[in-house]
Design an enzyme around this catalytic site. Structure first.
Site, PDB file in Angstrom:
ATOM      1  N   CYS A 105      37.519 -70.990 -50.907  1.00  0.00           N
ATOM      2  CA  CYS A 105      37.146 -69.569 -50.925  1.00  0.00           C
ATOM      3  C   CYS A 105      35.634 -69.411 -50.947  1.00  0.00           C
ATOM      4  O   CYS A 105      35.074 -68.555 -50.261  1.00  0.00           O
ATOM      5  CB  CYS A 105      37.737 -68.860 -52.143  1.00  0.00           C
ATOM      6  SG  CYS A 105      39.533 -68.870 -52.225  1.00  0.00           S
ATOM      7  N   CYS A 143      37.976 -71.116 -56.570  1.00  0.00           N
ATOM      8  CA  CYS A 143      38.512 -71.808 -55.392  1.00  0.00           C
ATOM      9  C   CYS A 143      37.385 -72.307 -54.480  1.00  0.00           C
ATOM     10  O   CYS A 143      36.607 -71.506 -53.961  1.00  0.00           O
ATOM     11  CB  CYS A 143      39.430 -70.829 -54.647  1.00  0.00           C
ATOM     12  SG  CYS A 143      39.838 -71.267 -52.964  1.00  0.00           S
TER      13      CYS A 143
END
Length: 117
Positions: free
Chosen positions: A43, A40
């Protein structure tokens, strides 16, 4: 101090049991729990921000990380549908969840006004 990566077993020992319907935080300091995935992009962008927050508030809060791909049972328990998702856990109160990226200043505001009030 840096963010602490948790497995399911560590989560149920340090944060909360997941086999009971009622939330009861087990920690002795407020916490931020980052539900993330290694693939991600947001992230990855949030990770160094969380590390800075962990350093700034060392001894005052915990910053935990849970890899949703490795700990799918925890993801299901908390109904994680997108990453990053942050769970803010104050002492003696119900946690609050936020989906998406937060800048460092906003994370620090949440720590100061919600977790350390």
């Amino acid at each position: 101090m840096s963010a602490i990566h948790l497995t399911k077993e560590e989560f149920v020992n340090k944060v909360a049991r997941i086999d009971v319907p009622e939330w009861k935080y087990l920690g002795d300091k407020s916490a931020i729990i980052d539900f993330y995935a290694t693939w991600c992009g947001p992230c990855k962008a949030l990770s160094p921000i969380l590390e800075k927050v962990a350093e700034k508030y060392e001894g005052k809060i915990y910053v935990y990380k849970v890899d949703v791909d490795k700990e799918s049972e925890l993801s299901q328990v908390f109904n994680i549908r997108s990453v990053p998702t942050l769970l803010f856990v104050p002492l003696g109160e119900m946690p609050q969840m936020h989906s998406g990226m937060l800048p460092q200043a906003e994370l620090e505001r949440v720590v100061d006004t919600f977790l350390l009030k």
